[in-house]
Design an enzyme around this catalytic site. Structure first.
Site, PDB file in Angstrom:
ATOM      1  CB  CYS A   1      89.072 135.256  -8.690  1.00  0.00           C
ATOM      2  SG  CYS A   1      87.433 135.116  -9.440  1.00  0.00           S
TER       3      CYS A   1
ATOM      4  CE  LYS B   1      94.442 142.263  -9.946  1.00  0.00           C
ATOM      5  NZ  LYS B   1      93.037 142.191  -9.587  1.00  0.00           N
TER       6      LYS B   1
ATOM      7  CG  ASP C   1      88.138 152.867  -6.271  1.00  0.00           C
ATOM      8  OD1 ASP C   1      87.313 152.148  -6.874  1.00  0.00           O
ATOM      9  OD2 ASP C   1      88.172 152.968  -5.027  1.00  0.00           O
TER      10      ASP C   1
ATOM     11  N   GLY D   1      91.179 148.351 -14.465  1.00  0.00           N
ATOM     12  CA  GLY D   1      90.237 147.304 -14.825  1.00  0.00           C
ATOM     13  C   GLY D   1      88.941 147.841 -15.384  1.00  0.00           C
TER      14      GLY D   1
END
Length: 335
Positions: free
Chosen positions: A101, A142, A205, A227
């Site tokens: 994040c 992640k 992307d 996402g």
């Protein structure tokens, strides 16, 4: 190995996005073909303090499985305890650790991508959660490819995470300093996938079936994570699977079907317990509604109206006028 990677499966993940991938949106994406869900990130400290608001972020339904709850924090022992609490509450299919994040309020607490600058702490957090969950649920992580262009260290980080017990790693192909700008670096993602033996899921992307096929054939990733494209076009999962199976693009989703889903999403949000009143639910949906209408006929005017809505009925009225104006013509989703 996590079962959703078995038999040469190539799972499509819905990326965890704060304020977006709540239990309602995950249900919609699951119905449209997403294979694996991850909740919005949850503060480990909030879990430890038994904060009811924090606990809401861990909610999911059995229909959404396999689903993981994503935690962030910088204390391995506390993170491990928080993970065990979540497992006791909900028994998710896995726990995911957020080391990616970029948001300041997370980074300032030494969480998220800030730990990419401190590999010893990152390793202690990963190890703490893995040990707490050993034999109960798998743990994944992640990351981003690095803090900035001068410190792209994703390959090193992936090796550390594998050694700490992570059973899969998702990688967003941008640095923290990039935010969501520029292009995702899939060369680094590919290098990471080749450097470790656990599955690596690539993120960044991915907006079409062609994008998914390109990454599946040209890199060593075991799956992809979608996402922001899903925010506008949750049909992307169904479209991608159709392309992977046939090599052909699906027909564009008609405007009427798009509005039908938008209204359903609003109703589900209003009926959920998360937002309280219908008014609060629809106000919370405003940004989502404006994302949905990108590419719609008269999108600029629609955004001006949708940013003020306070009820499902208002959204239904806007949909009716939009459909009347456009005469139900199909549209292409545009980035």
């Amino acid at each position: 190995m996590l079962h959703w990677f078995q038999n040469d499966a190539f799972p499509l993940y819905l990326a965890p996005m704060a304020g977006v991938t709540d239990v309602v949106f995950r249900q919609i994406c699951k119905e449209l073909g997403a294979d694996v869900m991850v909740t919005e990130f949850v503060s480990a400290e909030g879990i430890m303090q038994a904060d009811d608001r924090t606990r809401k972020y861990t909610e999911f339904t059995d229909e959404q499985r396999p689903v993981g709850v994503q935690l962030f924090g910088a204390d391995g022992e506390r993170m491990g305890e928080a993970a065990r609490k979540v497992v006791d509450w909900k028994r998710p299919d896995f726990i995911d650790i957020n080391f990616g994040c970029p948001v300041n309020k997370v980074v300032s607490k030494n969480g998220g991508s800030s730990l990419l600058k401190d590999c010893p702490v990152l390793e202690s957090v990963a190890s703490g959660v893995a040990k707490a969950c050993e034999g109960i649920v798998p743990v994944t992580a992640k990351i981003r490819i690095g803090w900035d262009e001068q410190s792209v260290n994703a390959v090193e980080v992936c090796k550390i995470l594998e050694g700490a017990g992570m059973q899969a790693i998702s990688i967003h192909g941008r640095t923290r300093s990039q935010g969501y700008g520029g292009e995702a670096n899939w060369e680094v993602i590919d290098a990471c996938a080749r450097a470790v033996s656990v599955p690596v899921v690539g993120n960044g992307d991915i907006a079409t079936g062609e994008d998914v096929e390109k990454r599946r054939t040209e890199t060593a990733v075991s799956g992809v994570m979608i996402g922001r494209a899903a925010m506008q076009n949750p049909w992307v999962f169904r479209q991608a699977k159709h392309y992977l199976a046939t090599g052909e693009q699906m027909a564009p989703v008609p405007l009427e079907e798009r509005w039908k889903l938008v209204i359903r999403h609003c109703r589900m949000a209003a009926e959920s317990r998360r937002y309280g009143t219908e008014r609060h639910a629809i106000m919370a949906m405003r940004a989502r509604l404006m994302a949905y209408c990108k590419g719609f006929p008269g999108a600029k005017e629609l955004r001006q109206r949708l940013c003020k809505v306070e009820s499902v009925a208002e959204v239904e009225g806007i949909a009716e006028s939009s459909l009347a104006t456009a005469a139900g013509e199909p549209i292409e989703a545009r980035a």
